[in-house]
Structure formats: structure tokens, C-alpha cells
Design a protein around this motif. Sequence first.
Motif, mmCIF file in Angstrom:
data_model
loop_
_atom_site.group_PDB
_atom_site.id
_atom_site.type_symbol
_atom_site.label_atom_id
_atom_site.label_comp_id
_atom_site.label_asym_id
_atom_site.label_seq_id
_atom_site.Cartn_x
_atom_site.Cartn_y
_atom_site.Cartn_z
ATOM 1 N N SER A 1 9.476 3.389 -2.034
ATOM 2 C CA SER A 1 8.226 2.722 -2.339
ATOM 3 C C SER A 1 7.305 2.824 -1.127
ATOM 4 O O SER A 1 7.737 3.212 -0.030
ATOM 5 N N ILE A 2 6.040 2.474 -1.302
ATOM 6 C CA ILE A 2 5.120 2.475 -0.169
ATOM 7 C C ILE A 2 5.610 1.514 0.911
ATOM 8 O O ILE A 2 5.608 1.832 2.102
ATOM 9 N N ALA A 3 6.066 0.336 0.481
ATOM 10 C CA ALA A 3 6.550 -0.648 1.449
ATOM 11 C C ALA A 3 7.773 -0.129 2.201
ATOM 12 O O ALA A 3 7.909 -0.330 3.414
ATOM 13 N N ALA A 4 8.663 0.550 1.488
ATOM 14 C CA ALA A 4 9.866 1.075 2.129
ATOM 15 C C ALA A 4 9.525 2.159 3.143
ATOM 16 O O ALA A 4 10.110 2.230 4.226
ATOM 17 N N LEU A 5 8.568 3.020 2.801
ATOM 18 C CA LEU A 5 8.153 4.049 3.753
ATOM 19 C C LEU A 5 7.520 3.411 4.983
ATOM 20 O O LEU A 5 7.790 3.829 6.117
ATOM 21 N N ALA A 6 6.691 2.393 4.762
ATOM 22 C CA ALA A 6 6.010 1.747 5.887
ATOM 23 C C ALA A 6 6.992 1.106 6.865
ATOM 24 O O ALA A 6 6.715 1.023 8.061
ATOM 25 N N GLU A 7 8.141 0.678 6.356
ATOM 26 C CA GLU A 7 9.146 0.087 7.244
ATOM 27 C C GLU A 7 9.761 1.118 8.190
ATOM 28 O O GLU A 7 10.308 0.761 9.236
ATOM 29 N N LEU A 8 9.639 2.392 7.839
ATOM 30 C CA LEU A 8 10.260 3.459 8.624
ATOM 31 C C LEU A 8 9.301 4.125 9.597
ATOM 32 O O LEU A 8 9.726 4.954 10.411
ATOM 33 N N ILE A 9 8.012 3.810 9.495
ATOM 34 C CA ILE A 9 7.007 4.441 10.347
ATOM 35 C C ILE A 9 6.103 3.352 10.931
ATOM 36 O O ILE A 9 6.042 2.243 10.401
ATOM 37 N N PRO A 10 5.392 3.627 11.998
ATOM 38 C CA PRO A 10 4.532 2.600 12.622
ATOM 39 C C PRO A 10 3.171 2.463 11.948
ATOM 40 O O PRO A 10 2.129 2.453 12.614
ATOM 41 N N TYR A 11 3.183 2.367 10.616
ATOM 42 C CA TYR A 11 1.952 2.185 9.863
ATOM 43 C C TYR A 11 2.201 1.153 8.770
ATOM 44 O O TYR A 11 3.300 1.073 8.219
ATOM 45 N N SER A 12 1.175 0.376 8.445
ATOM 46 C CA SER A 12 1.323 -0.701 7.469
ATOM 47 C C SER A 12 1.347 -0.158 6.043
ATOM 48 O O SER A 12 0.843 0.936 5.773
ATOM 49 N N PRO A 13 1.907 -0.936 5.108
ATOM 50 C CA PRO A 13 1.865 -0.516 3.702
ATOM 51 C C PRO A 13 0.443 -0.308 3.198
ATOM 52 O O PRO A 13 0.184 0.615 2.421
ATOM 53 N N SER A 14 -0.489 -1.156 3.638
ATOM 54 C CA SER A 14 -1.869 -1.010 3.170
ATOM 55 C C SER A 14 -2.475 0.303 3.636
ATOM 56 O O SER A 14 -3.233 0.950 2.894
ATOM 57 N N PHE A 15 -2.110 0.734 4.854
ATOM 58 C CA PHE A 15 -2.653 2.001 5.343
ATOM 59 C C PHE A 15 -2.015 3.181 4.616
ATOM 60 O O PHE A 15 -2.712 4.125 4.237
ATOM 61 N N VAL A 16 -0.718 3.127 4.404
ATOM 62 C CA VAL A 16 -0.048 4.193 3.650
ATOM 63 C C VAL A 16 -0.681 4.314 2.262
ATOM 64 O O VAL A 16 -0.981 5.412 1.783
ATOM 65 N N GLY A 17 -0.891 3.159 1.630
ATOM 66 C CA GLY A 17 -1.498 3.174 0.306
ATOM 67 C C GLY A 17 -2.903 3.756 0.325
ATOM 68 O O GLY A 17 -3.287 4.508 -0.575
ATOM 69 N N ALA A 18 -3.682 3.421 1.363
ATOM 70 C CA ALA A 18 -5.049 3.935 1.466
ATOM 71 C C ALA A 18 -5.051 5.456 1.613
ATOM 72 O O ALA A 18 -5.895 6.150 1.038
ATOM 73 N N VAL A 19 -4.105 5.988 2.388
ATOM 74 C CA VAL A 19 -4.006 7.439 2.544
ATOM 75 C C VAL A 19 -3.624 8.081 1.217
ATOM 76 O O VAL A 19 -4.214 9.080 0.796
ATOM 77 N N GLU A 20 -2.655 7.495 0.530
ATOM 78 C CA GLU A 20 -2.208 8.070 -0.738
ATOM 79 C C GLU A 20 -3.300 8.024 -1.810
ATOM 80 O O GLU A 20 -3.362 8.896 -2.680
ATOM 81 N N ARG A 21 -4.152 7.018 -1.744
ATOM 82 C CA ARG A 21 -5.243 6.914 -2.733
ATOM 83 C C ARG A 21 -6.449 7.741 -2.331
ATOM 84 O O ARG A 21 -7.456 7.757 -3.041
ATOM 85 N N ALA A 22 -6.363 8.403 -1.161
ATOM 86 C CA ALA A 22 -7.493 9.183 -0.634
ATOM 87 C C ALA A 22 -8.660 8.290 -0.265
ATOM 88 O O ALA A 22 -9.805 8.731 -0.217
ATOM 89 N N ASP A 23 -8.384 7.012 0.032
ATOM 90 C CA ASP A 23 -9.427 6.095 0.488
ATOM 91 C C ASP A 23 -9.564 6.121 2.000
ATOM 92 O O ASP A 23 -10.509 5.555 2.539
ATOM 93 N N SER A 24 -8.620 6.746 2.680
ATOM 94 C CA SER A 24 -8.674 6.812 4.136
ATOM 95 C C SER A 24 -8.038 8.107 4.608
ATOM 96 O O SER A 24 -7.040 8.565 4.038
ATOM 97 N N GLY A 25 -8.623 8.689 5.644
ATOM 98 C CA GLY A 25 -7.966 9.793 6.320
ATOM 99 C C GLY A 25 -6.958 9.239 7.313
ATOM 100 O O GLY A 25 -6.706 8.035 7.375
ATOM 101 N N CYS A 26 -6.364 10.090 8.093
ATOM 102 C CA CYS A 26 -5.378 9.650 9.072
ATOM 103 C C CYS A 26 -5.326 10.651 10.220
ATOM 104 O O CYS A 26 -5.743 11.801 10.079
ATOM 105 N N GLU A 27 -4.787 10.185 11.347
ATOM 106 C CA GLU A 27 -4.610 11.086 12.460
ATOM 107 C C GLU A 27 -3.329 11.910 12.251
ATOM 108 O O GLU A 27 -2.493 11.606 11.387
ATOM 109 N N ARG A 28 -3.191 12.928 13.085
ATOM 110 C CA ARG A 28 -2.047 13.832 12.952
ATOM 111 C C ARG A 28 -0.725 13.089 13.114
ATOM 112 O O ARG A 28 0.288 13.441 12.500
#
Length: 271
Positions: A32-59
Motif C-alpha cells: 500500500s502507499i502507507a506501507a511503501l512510505a514506511e520503508l522510505i524517508p517520504y510521507s504517505p501523502s507525498f507518495v500519493g501526490a507523486v502517484e497521482r501526478a500532483d507533485s514531481g519529486c527529486e531524484r
Amino acid sequence: MPQPPKQLTPSNGALDLFGSEVRRYRERASLSIAALAELIPYSPSFVGAVERADSGCERGFAEAVDGVLDTHDALVHLHDGLFGKKSGAFPTWFEKWPRVEEKAGKLVVYQPLVIYGLLQTPEYANVVLGGDVTGVESRMKRQAVLTRDDPPPPRLVYVLPEHVLWLEKGGPDVMRAQLDRLVAAVASRASVQVIPAGVSHPGNDGAFVIATAPDGSETAYVETAARGIMLDATDDVSRLKDVFTDICTQALPVSMSIDLIERTNEERWKI
């Protein structure tokens, strides 16, 4: 009941393509988005924003996701190809917002640090954007949304704290012209209201804009210290609308706000 994932069209642009690939690899790993966020230094809301194409991200985001999903650097490779040498007018995380502005029937704005971009003069924008000529030109082009004839411009409701009128950007000449621009912006479809200095209000968490489309759908743009994020979840937009309503209760009426802006211009920025 959880909202269904936003449908992406990769051919629409780089953000859609990258977001769709992040989602594909995440779902392939049964996370899930929440599960992925627990494994990386990014919040669930940011992961979701990237997946929805509402936000870009750094490398670094691509590197982190590649590392936990065992994608063999697929996302880093895609990120480099899409964004690595990109030098556009807007940051990648902002690219979709101008299209939302263009379609909006109403914009409500709270900006606590600088004058709202669509009401900035070129000279003020040049200071705010650090001399980025392309950025200034693009911002000025965006302002056409407020003066167009067909369709009618969006209804603009803009609230700012009084201290923004005091913060010098570029010297007295620049500030004088900028405050004159604020006064001139007030029209039948645009209002500017000022929160007097010293008045307590709930708008200290940052700037945001809520755009309402003619069909009633709403999208918000929220500024953070690192980047801007677009939100369209009903609960998120509803919370921002409540905050804006509370902010407005502390703002002066439009006529009194104009008087305050003109008085500030005369007392602080006239030479």
C-alpha cells in the motif's frame, strides 16, 4: 470508503508517466502507499501526490523507491530521462497547476509571505524569483487568466496579512508599484482583503489556493518549505476551506483593506 486511485494517462506528460510507473511497481510489490512510505524517508501523502501526478519529486525519491522495490534502477533511469535535463518555466511539481487555474471558475487564495503571484508586478516577481527571467515571463503570462474575456475570468478572493505590505522586495519604487497594483486589481470579480497586524488567525501554516472548476470540482495547491503539492481529496480540500473561512472572519472588508493598502503605501513607501 477509500477513494479509487486517480486514473493517469501517461501520454499527458512526464508527471503522469512517472507517477503511473511508481504506482505500477508499488502494486507489483503488493504494498500500500502507507506501507511503501514506511520503508522510505517520504510521507504517505507525498507518495500519493507523486502517484497521482500532483507533485514531481527529486531524484532521491526515485532512488529510495528503486531500493526497496528492487526495480533495478528503473525509476531512476526514467526520472533522469524525464526530468534530469529539464529546464522548463515551472518546477516539475508546479507544471499542472496553471492548467487548473485556466479552468477555474473561482480561486480563493491565502498567501502569508509575499504578494500572490497572479497579482505581482514584473519587478516584484523578479525579486521574489531571484532574477529568473524565464520564471518572471511565465508568471506574467499566467496573469492573463484574470483579464481574459472568453471564458470570463475566475472569481478571485485573496486574503493576506498586513505584514506582507511591509516586507520590502526590491526597494520603495518596487513596493509602491506593487501596492498600487493590489488596489487596481479590485474589481467586480476580484477582491483583496487584509488581516490587520496583531490579529490572531489560523493562517500561519503556509500559503494555499483552492480552485473551483465550473463543474464544482475542487483542487487545492499547498506550499511547503520544499515544494508545492496539489490536493483533490475531498477531506483535504474541505479542511482548507474551513481554514480559509476562519481566516476571512479576521480580515477587513474590501473597502477598508484598500484604505489600509493605500495608507501603507503613502506612509511607508512614498519617498
